[in-house]
Design a protein around this motif. Structure first.
Motif, PDB file in Angstrom:
ATOM      1  N   GLY A  61      55.557 -63.237 103.137  1.00 50.08           N
ATOM      2  CA  GLY A  61      54.661 -64.380 103.304  1.00 50.08           C
ATOM      3  C   GLY A  61      55.016 -65.476 104.361  1.00 50.08           C
ATOM      4  O   GLY A  61      54.435 -66.523 104.018  1.00 50.08           O
ATOM      5  N   ALA A  62      55.966 -65.274 104.962  1.00 50.23           N
ATOM      6  CA  ALA A  62      56.357 -66.266 105.760  1.00 50.23           C
ATOM      7  C   ALA A  62      55.698 -66.650 107.183  1.00 50.23           C
ATOM      8  O   ALA A  62      55.906 -67.565 107.857  1.00 50.23           O
ATOM      9  N   ALA A  63      54.915 -65.665 107.519  1.00 55.83           N
ATOM     10  CA  ALA A  63      54.463 -65.540 108.868  1.00 55.83           C
ATOM     11  C   ALA A  63      53.223 -64.740 108.650  1.00 55.83           C
ATOM     12  O   ALA A  63      52.980 -63.726 107.841  1.00 55.83           O
ATOM     13  N   ALA A  64      52.198 -65.042 109.853  1.00 55.94           N
ATOM     14  CA  ALA A  64      51.110 -64.249 109.933  1.00 55.94           C
ATOM     15  C   ALA A  64      51.267 -62.625 110.280  1.00 55.94           C
ATOM     16  O   ALA A  64      52.297 -62.659 111.080  1.00 55.94           O
ATOM     17  N   PRO A  65      50.396 -61.737 110.058  1.00 49.55           N
ATOM     18  CA  PRO A  65      50.713 -60.441 110.719  1.00 49.55           C
ATOM     19  C   PRO A  65      50.770 -60.231 112.278  1.00 49.55           C
ATOM     20  O   PRO A  65      51.613 -59.474 112.682  1.00 49.55           O
ATOM     21  N   LEU A  66      50.053 -61.172 112.811  1.00 50.23           N
ATOM     22  CA  LEU A  66      50.185 -61.220 114.326  1.00 50.23           C
ATOM     23  C   LEU A  66      51.545 -61.386 114.607  1.00 50.23           C
ATOM     24  O   LEU A  66      52.111 -60.958 115.792  1.00 50.23           O
ATOM     25  N   TYR A  67      52.563 -62.066 113.962  1.00 55.73           N
ATOM     26  CA  TYR A  67      53.912 -62.274 114.236  1.00 55.73           C
ATOM     27  C   TYR A  67      54.607 -60.856 114.385  1.00 55.73           C
ATOM     28  O   TYR A  67      55.406 -60.810 115.223  1.00 55.73           O
ATOM     29  N   PHE A  68      54.310 -60.111 113.349  1.00 51.43           N
ATOM     30  CA  PHE A  68      54.829 -58.483 113.564  1.00 51.43           C
ATOM     31  C   PHE A  68      54.238 -58.037 114.662  1.00 51.43           C
ATOM     32  O   PHE A  68      55.133 -57.189 115.508  1.00 51.43           O
ATOM     33  N   HIS A  69      53.003 -58.009 114.868  1.00 55.70           N
ATOM     34  CA  HIS A  69      52.525 -57.295 115.841  1.00 55.70           C
ATOM     35  C   HIS A  69      52.831 -57.710 117.187  1.00 55.70           C
ATOM     36  O   HIS A  69      52.888 -56.940 118.142  1.00 55.70           O
ATOM     37  N   MET A  70      52.951 -59.071 117.458  1.00 49.61           N
ATOM     38  CA  MET A  70      53.628 -59.365 118.760  1.00 49.61           C
ATOM     39  C   MET A  70      54.838 -58.805 119.131  1.00 49.61           C
ATOM     40  O   MET A  70      55.103 -58.242 120.251  1.00 49.61           O
ATOM     41  N   PHE A  71      55.820 -58.567 118.139  1.00 49.47           N
ATOM     42  CA  PHE A  71      57.123 -57.838 118.487  1.00 49.47           C
ATOM     43  C   PHE A  71      56.864 -56.612 118.557  1.00 49.47           C
ATOM     44  O   PHE A  71      57.548 -55.892 119.039  1.00 49.47           O
ATOM     45  N   ASP A  72      56.209 -55.917 117.766  1.00 48.04           N
ATOM     46  CA  ASP A  72      55.781 -54.439 117.801  1.00 48.04           C
ATOM     47  C   ASP A  72      55.448 -54.020 118.883  1.00 48.04           C
ATOM     48  O   ASP A  72      55.684 -52.723 119.171  1.00 48.04           O
ATOM     49  N   ARG A  73      54.656 -54.661 119.546  1.00 47.03           N
ATOM     50  CA  ARG A  73      54.119 -54.610 120.977  1.00 47.03           C
ATOM     51  C   ARG A  73      55.280 -55.003 122.038  1.00 47.03           C
ATOM     52  O   ARG A  73      54.733 -55.075 123.315  1.00 47.03           O
ATOM     53  N   HIS A  94      49.512 -70.551 115.421  1.00 44.34           N
ATOM     54  CA  HIS A  94      48.586 -69.461 114.947  1.00 44.34           C
ATOM     55  C   HIS A  94      49.554 -68.356 114.029  1.00 44.34           C
ATOM     56  O   HIS A  94      49.016 -67.482 113.649  1.00 44.34           O
ATOM     57  N   LEU A  95      50.762 -68.271 114.345  1.00 45.01           N
ATOM     58  CA  LEU A  95      51.982 -67.412 113.817  1.00 45.01           C
ATOM     59  C   LEU A  95      51.930 -67.829 112.272  1.00 45.01           C
ATOM     60  O   LEU A  95      52.331 -66.825 111.486  1.00 45.01           O
ATOM     61  N   LYS A  96      51.552 -69.028 111.895  1.00 46.23           N
ATOM     62  CA  LYS A  96      51.551 -69.264 110.531  1.00 46.23           C
ATOM     63  C   LYS A  96      50.511 -68.353 109.873  1.00 46.23           C
ATOM     64  O   LYS A  96      49.327 -68.617 110.240  1.00 46.23           O
ATOM     65  N   ALA A  97      50.463 -67.944 108.659  1.00 50.52           N
ATOM     66  CA  ALA A  97      49.640 -67.261 107.892  1.00 50.52           C
ATOM     67  C   ALA A  97      48.413 -68.204 107.466  1.00 50.52           C
ATOM     68  O   ALA A  97      47.515 -67.710 107.635  1.00 50.52           O
ATOM     69  N   GLU A  98      48.699 -69.180 107.156  1.00 53.14           N
ATOM     70  CA  GLU A  98      47.453 -70.098 106.810  1.00 53.14           C
ATOM     71  C   GLU A  98      46.614 -70.487 107.682  1.00 53.14           C
ATOM     72  O   GLU A  98      45.497 -70.753 107.678  1.00 53.14           O
ATOM     73  N   VAL A  99      47.530 -70.801 108.958  1.00 45.12           N
ATOM     74  CA  VAL A  99      46.768 -71.178 110.320  1.00 45.12           C
ATOM     75  C   VAL A  99      46.012 -70.050 110.792  1.00 45.12           C
ATOM     76  O   VAL A  99      44.680 -70.263 110.931  1.00 45.12           O
ATOM     77  N   PHE A 100      46.413 -68.951 110.692  1.00 40.78           N
ATOM     78  CA  PHE A 100      45.903 -67.424 111.264  1.00 40.78           C
ATOM     79  C   PHE A 100      44.591 -67.124 110.612  1.00 40.78           C
ATOM     80  O   PHE A 100      43.448 -66.809 110.949  1.00 40.78           O
ATOM     81  N   ALA A 101      44.626 -67.453 109.149  1.00 43.21           N
ATOM     82  CA  ALA A 101      43.560 -67.098 108.242  1.00 43.21           C
ATOM     83  C   ALA A 101      42.352 -67.976 108.523  1.00 43.21           C
ATOM     84  O   ALA A 101      41.414 -67.255 108.424  1.00 43.21           O
ATOM     85  N   LYS A 102      42.597 -68.863 109.036  1.00 39.83           N
ATOM     86  CA  LYS A 102      41.257 -69.984 109.233  1.00 39.83           C
ATOM     87  C   LYS A 102      40.850 -69.946 110.999  1.00 39.83           C
ATOM     88  O   LYS A 102      40.168 -70.507 111.186  1.00 39.83           O
ATOM     89  N   LEU A 103      41.652 -68.887 111.799  1.00 41.66           N
ATOM     90  CA  LEU A 103      41.043 -68.873 113.029  1.00 41.66           C
ATOM     91  C   LEU A 103      39.574 -68.251 113.269  1.00 41.66           C
ATOM     92  O   LEU A 103      39.205 -67.517 112.604  1.00 41.66           O
TER      93      LEU A 103
END
Lengths: 133, 333
Positions: A61-73, A94-103
Motif C-alpha cells: 500500500g506504499a505506492a500506486a500500481p503505476l509504480y510497479f507497472h513502470m518498472f515492470d515495463r 502520481h506514483l502515490k496511491a491516493e493521488v493516482f486514485a484521483k487522477l
C-alpha cells in the motif's frame, strides 16, 4: 569465434565479424558470447529486481500500481516521463496511491498508452508476484 | 523513384543501421557490403558522455549518433535519401503501406522494447533500432531485421507502437529509402579521404567526451570506481560491456567491422598500407574483447572475482594507445 549458446539470445543467432584461416573477414552467425550474456543478464536482473521491489511496495500500500507497472515495463521515472509526456515532478506525485486514485481518466489513459497496458490493467497489481531466479 | 528489378533478399548483419543501409542500397542498385557501408559513412567513433544518462548510466558509444550512417553515406557517396517523419501514427502507417503497395522496400526506425520478435532478455528501451519492411501480408509486416538471421514478422499494431514511442531518440515514425544513386563513385578518391577524416575526428577532439581522449577519460573513471559502492561499480562495468557488444556489433564495439572495411578497401584500391592497418584494427578489436572478458569475470553472478579496477584502467589505456597508432597511420599518410 564464440559459440557459447547463451540463454539471452534464445534460439536466434547474431552476426559476428571473424577472420577465417585465409585471413579474410567474413560474417559468421554466432550463438552468443558468454561475456556479453553476463552483462546482459546483469542488466535484466537489475530491472527484474526493481520490479519485484516495486511489487512489494505496492502490495504493502506504499505506492500506486503505476509504480510497479513502470518498472515492470523496464522503465524508470525518466523514461516514463518522456514516454508519457508527463513531467517528472508530476509523475512522482502520481506514483502515490491516493493521488493516482484521483487522477482524471485522460491522465490515466496517457500512462496506459505509454506502458502499452489497458486502463484496468494499469489500475491493479497482477495476482502473481513476478520473480526471476 | 528507383525501381529495383530484383527480388528482395534478407542479409544477416552485425549492426542494424549499417545492415539496413547496405541492404537498401544494394537492393536499389548500389551493391555494398555492411562493412563498406559502415566505413564509408565515417561513423566510427568513441564517446563517453558522463552527463548524459541512460537509465542512470552514462552514455557510452562506439559509433556516432543514430542516423549518422544514413547521413554519412548520403553525403560521402552522393546518394539522395528520402527521410520522412510523421506527426501521427496513422499517417506513418498509411505512408508505409502506400510505399509497400508500390513494391518499395523501406527502412524504419523503431524501439527495440516494443518489437515482440526480440528475445525477452534483449528488450531494452532503445529507440533507434533500424529495420527494413519489405512486404505486408494481411495484418502482418514482413520484416528484414538485419541483426536477425532470418526474416521476421510483426503485427501492424505492434510495429506502429514501436515506431511512435516518445522519449530520447524518439523515432517519430521515421521511414527512409534511397531516391537517387550516383552514376559513378570514384572510390580511389573518396576512400582515403573518408578514412583520414574519421581518423582525425578520433584524434583531434576539443573535449574529452569523444575520440581517443574519451577512452582515456573512461579509463580514469573506471580506476576511480574503487572508491564507489560495489553494486554501482558492477552495474557500471556491465553497462560498458553491454554498450560495446550488444547495442553495437557482435564484436568489439565496431572495431572488427571497421577492420573488415579496411581490408575490403585495401583490396579495392590494391593498397597494402590499408591491408596492414586492417590487421592493426583487428588487434585493437581483440583487445576490446579481452577488456570485456576481464569485466565479465568480475561481474559474474556466480564465483565472482575481486574487481581489479586498476588493471581495467590500464587495459583500457593500452587500448587507447593502440587505437591512436592506427589513426596516426592514416593522418600521417
Amino acid at each position: 569465434m564464440p559459440q557459447d549458446e547463451v540463454s539471452t539470445l534464445t534460439d536466434t543467432r547474431k552476426a559476428i565479424y571473424a577472420v577465417g584461416c585465409d585471413g579474410r573477414y567474413e560474417i559468421v552467425p554466432s550463438s552468443g558470447w558468454e561475456a556479453e550474456a553476463e552483462a546482459t543478464l546483469q542488466a535484466v536482473d537489475e530491472l527484474a529486481r526493481r520490479a519485484v521491489e516495486a511489487y512489494d511496495r505496492v502490495a504493502a500500500g506504499a505506492a500506486a500500481p503505476l509504480y510497479f507497472h513502470m518498472f515492470d515495463r523496464r522503465m524508470d521515472i525518466d523514461l516514463l516521463s518522456q514516454a508519457s509526456g508527463i513531467g517528472r515532478w508530476r509523475l512522482k506525485r502520481h506514483l502515490k496511491a491516493e493521488v493516482f486514485a484521483k487522477l482524471p481518466p485522460k491522465t490515466v489513459a496517457r500512462y496506459a498508452e505509454a506502458l502499452g497496458l489497458k486502463v484496468d490493467e494499469l489500475k491493479r497489481l497482477p495476482a502473481v508476484r513476478p520473480d526471476r531466479a | 523513384m528507383l525501381k529495383p528489378d530484383i527480388p528482395f533478399k534478407h542479409q544477416h548483419a552485425a549492426h542494424c543501421e549499417s545492415g539496413v543501409m547496405a541492404q537498401l542500397l544494394s537492393h536499389y542498385g548500389l551493391p555494398l557490403s555492411e562493412a563498406m557501408a559502415f566505413g564509408l559513412s565515417g561513423a566510427l567513433m568513441f564517446a563517453y558522455i558522463p552527463f548524459v544518462k541512460l537509465g542512470g548510466m552514462p552514455l557510452i558509444a562506439y559509433r556516432r549518433l543514430p542516423k549518422a550512417i544514413i547521413k554519412g553515406l548520403q553525403k560521402n557517396l552522393g546518394i539522395k535519401m528520402e527521410l520522412t517523419t510523421f506527426s501521427r501514427p496513422d499517417l506513418g502507417t498509411a505512408a508505409l503501406d502506400r510505399l509497400l503497395g508500390k513494391g518499395q522496400i523501406v527502412g524504419l526506425q523503431s524501439s527495440v522494447f516494443w518489437l515482440p520478435y526480440f528475445p525477452e532478455d534483449m528488450r531494452f528501451h532503445f529507440n533507434a533500432h533500424n529495420l527494413i519492411v519489405y512486404a505486408k501480408a494481411g495484418d502482418e509486416y514482413l520484416i528484414s531485421d538485419p541483426v536477425f538471421e532470418n526474416p521476421v514478422r510483426c503485427l501492424s499494431k505492434d510495429l506502429e507502437k514501436a515506431r511512435f514511442v516518445k522519449g530520447m531518440l524518439a523515432p517519430k515514425g521515421l521511414l527512409y529509402y534511397p531516391v537517387a544513386l550516383p552514376e559513378e563513385i570514384d572510390f580511389n578518391l573518396i576512400i582515403p579521404k573518408i578514412i583520414k577524416k574519421t581518423a582525425r575526428a578520433m584524434l583531434k577532439t576539443p573535449v574529452p567526451i569523444a575520440g581517443v581522449r574519451a577512452i582515456y577519460a573512461l579509463a580514469k573513471t573506471i580506476g576511480r570506481l574503487e572508491t564507489k559502492d560495489r553494486r554501482y561499480a558492477r552495474l557500471f562495468l556491465g553497462h560498458v560491456v553491454r554498450m560495446q557488444e550488444e547495442i553495437g556489433t557482435g564484436g568489439a564495439g565496431f572495431r572488427f567491422i571497421y577492420a573488415s572495411f579496411l581490408q575490403e578497401a585495401g583490396d579495392l584500391l590494391d593498397d597494402q598500407s590499408l591491408k596492414d592497418s586492417s590487421l592493426m584494427m583487428t588487434s585493437v578489436g581483440d583487445q576490446w574483447r579481452e577488456f570485456a572478458l576481464m569485466i565479465a569475470k568480475s561481474i559474474r553472478r556466480k564465483k565472482r572475482q575481486e574487481i581489479d579496477f586498476c588493471g581495467l584502467q590500464k587495459k583500457l589505456e593500452s587500448i587507447a594507445v593502440a587505437e591512436t597508432q592506427v589513426y596516426r597511420k592514416f593522418t600521417s599518410s
